[in-house]
Design an enzyme around this catalytic site. Structure first.
Site, PDB file in Angstrom:
ATOM      1  N   ASP A   1       0.827  -1.195   0.000  1.00 44.55           N
ATOM      2  CA  ASP A   1       0.000   0.000   0.000  1.00 44.55           C
ATOM      3  C   ASP A   1       0.869   1.256   0.000  1.00 44.55           C
ATOM      4  OD1 ASP A   1      -2.117   1.755   0.199  1.00 44.55           O
ATOM      5  OD2 ASP A   1      -2.405   1.459   2.343  1.00 44.55           O
TER       6      ASP A   1
ATOM      7  N   ASP B   1      -3.191   6.015  -5.309  1.00 37.41           N
ATOM      8  CA  ASP B   1      -3.271   5.071  -4.195  1.00 37.41           C
ATOM      9  C   ASP B   1      -3.316   3.637  -4.685  1.00 37.41           C
ATOM     10  OD1 ASP B   1      -3.666   3.811  -1.790  1.00 37.41           O
ATOM     11  OD2 ASP B   1      -5.738   4.475  -1.545  1.00 37.41           O
TER      12      ASP B   1
END
Length: 531
Positions: free
Chosen positions: A91, A348
């Site tokens: 992430d 993201d």
């Protein structure tokens, strides 16, 4: 995956074990990976279907493998001595590494235990633990559960909420690691989807293939309903320990920072290449750029350093946020500009979806002929044909990234009706997850606070890797580098991004000339050719 708090309330926010690489002699490791896919989180996260021998390289960058499915990207790593294996979600939108403790009440019943994830034989009698520190760790493990009503003293999982296949991801047992170091600090993190994890901070050895990182800070989550543990690789400033809700906030050296401090890379930089939707591979490359993974120019933009309001900019960005100059749509019938309204964009990798401000989404739907459906709670439209060539065209000012409409479509039970897979919200920014990122090659420079982007090239041939020691090799500043977002304005239709981009590219080419391209291109070829 996104933490709660970047724009005022939004915080932005793989691998087997091998031999140790000495930073003085061999500074990079290349780890192959395959993609795993599935319609559900649990189905797509079964990593036992992909195991490959890990290859070793010998230059100044790290290439980590990852698995991708509809929902997330996973890397495999180990913690402790001997190593306990985990699969964690990679992430870029958060900064902490955390794994589950086996007692998490949200773990669904499973006969497999974390002990089966341990490499080698554990020894207990010869381990010299600091008993005082361990007593504090045990106390915090217990106290971390007190505020969670579903947690019981018997650690019984509530059947209605125990939905996480913790065994498949691995759970941590500190008593099996002779290198474990306890920390007397509580861990707490929350995400935009309202999931949370609580536990305790610790340090231990992290292994990724032939790479070994000592003193890696990570958290053991005793309670959490997040669907998988997370491997955050963002800024130290977005670590959960540095949040505004922390009584005494502080930053620590997370994974990207440790890679440099321990001599494995020359600069805190990494490149993300997700490859085509139907591909079986991709790459997360630390400390280097692979020129074979993109086509056209590699353009650099500054990261935004504000909070999304009209406040004073800080010296450090709060996340991977850049300025989008406009959006268009192209197909065999021509080009259509949706809007030239400037907007902030948050890149993201922890999000598969795309989030637009409500008025932005309405303009997109109108341009595509889509209408809102209360049944699906989304925009729907006639399904495009298999050979449809419609693309979203993202204008970053002087260059564009094209992203197929098919990346943003979901089928329904009615084969003629498709859902436009974009979320809408009353937010002043755009979130671009892997629906966009699969079309782009993105280089994240965490030291100079810049992002370089190019169109992804799925057929680039052999690797052409160049180590990053200063500026990003072959990258040039985008024509709109200094034309950044300044204040929120409601998106409106009008303008022409295609004319603006053509003019900007002409000006950029005239200014930079072909000499710099020739110089950087030959340097890149020479450097990577010897790798």
């Amino acid at each position: 995956m996104r933490l709660e708090s970047v724009f005022s309330v939004l915080l932005l926010p793989a691998l087997g074990v091998g031999s140790v690489i000495e930073p003085e002699t061999s500074k990079h490791v290349s780890i192959p990976f395959k993609k795993a896919r599935g319609k559900t989180f649990a189905g797509s996260a079964d990593s036992n279907k992909w195991r490959e021998r890990l290859g070793k390289r010998g230059n100044d960058y790290e290439n980590l493998g990852l698995k991708t499915d509809k929902l997330a990207y996973y890397v495999e790593l180990s913690l402790g001595t001997p190593g306990q294996k985990f699969e964690v979600q990679l992430d870029t939108g958060s900064s902490d590494l955390w794994v589950y403790d086996s007692g998490n009440p949200y773990c669904m019943p499973n006969e497999t235990t974390h002990n089966e994830k341990v490499y080698g034989e554990a020894t207990y009698g010869e381990t010299a633990f600091d008993q005082t520190a361990l007593d504090q760790f045990e106390t915090l493990l217990a106290s971390a559960t007190e505020d969670d009503p579903s947690y019981t003293q018997t650690k019984a999982a509530p059947s209605s909420e125990a939905t996480i296949d913790c065994a498949s991801f691995g759970t941590f047992n500190y008593t099996l690691s002779s290198s474990f170091s306890a920390n007397d600090t509580e861990f707490s993190i929350s995400y935009l989807d309202s999931t949370e994890a609580y536990g305790v901070w610790a340090q231990d050895v992290l292994k990724l293939g032939d790479l070994e990182i000592s003193d890696m800070s990570f958290a053991v989550a005793v309670v959490g309903d997040v669907q998988s543990p997370v491997f955050g690789v963002g800024f130290p400033s977005t670590e959960s320990t540095a949040g505004s809700s922390v009584e005494e906030p502080y930053e620590y050296a997370n994974f990207p920072v440790l890679l440099k401090s321990q001599g494995y890379v020359k600069k805190v930089v990494y490149s993300l290449f997700l490859d085509a939707q139907d591909s079986s591979s991709g790459s997360f490359l630390l400390g280097a750029v692979d020129h074979s993974k993109y086509s056209g120019g590699l353009y650099t933009l500054p990261m935004y350093s504000g909070t999304g309001g009209n406040d004073t900019l800080s010296s450090t960005p709060s996340g991977f946020i850049i300025t989008l100059q406009g959006l268009g749509i192209s197909d065999k019938g021509g080009n259509k500009t949706v809007t030239t309204t400037r907007s902030l964009v948050y890149l993201d990798s922890g999000s598969t979806g795309t989030v637009f401000p409500s008025e932005y989404a309405e303009l997109i739907a109108d341009s595509l002929g889509a209408s809102y459906s209360g049944d699906y709670e989304a925009y729907v439209m006639k399904c495009p044909s298999k050979d449809d060539d419609t693309n979203f065209v993202y204008d970053f000012g002087g260059f564009t990234i094209s992203s197929p409409l098919s990346n943003y479509m979901e089928t329904t039970d009615d084969d003629s009706v498709c859902v436009l897979d974009i979320d809408t919200d009353d937010i002043p920014y755009i979130v671009l997850g892997d629906a966009f990122l699969v079309s782009a090659y993105v280089v994240y420079d965490l030291e100079d606070y810049e992002i370089s982007i190019a169109q992804a090239n799925y057929d680039g041939g052999s690797e052409n890797i160049e180590v990053v020691s200063d500026s990003i090799p072959s990258a040039v500043k985008a024509p709109s580098y200094s034309s950044t977002w300044s204040t929120y304005v409601t998106a409106t239709s009008g303008g022409n991004i295609f004319t603006a981009v053509a003019n900007a590219k002409t000006a950029s080419h005239t200014a930079s000339g072909s000499a710099s391209h020739t110089a950087s291109g030959s340097a890149s070829h020479t450097a990577s050719g010897s790798a």
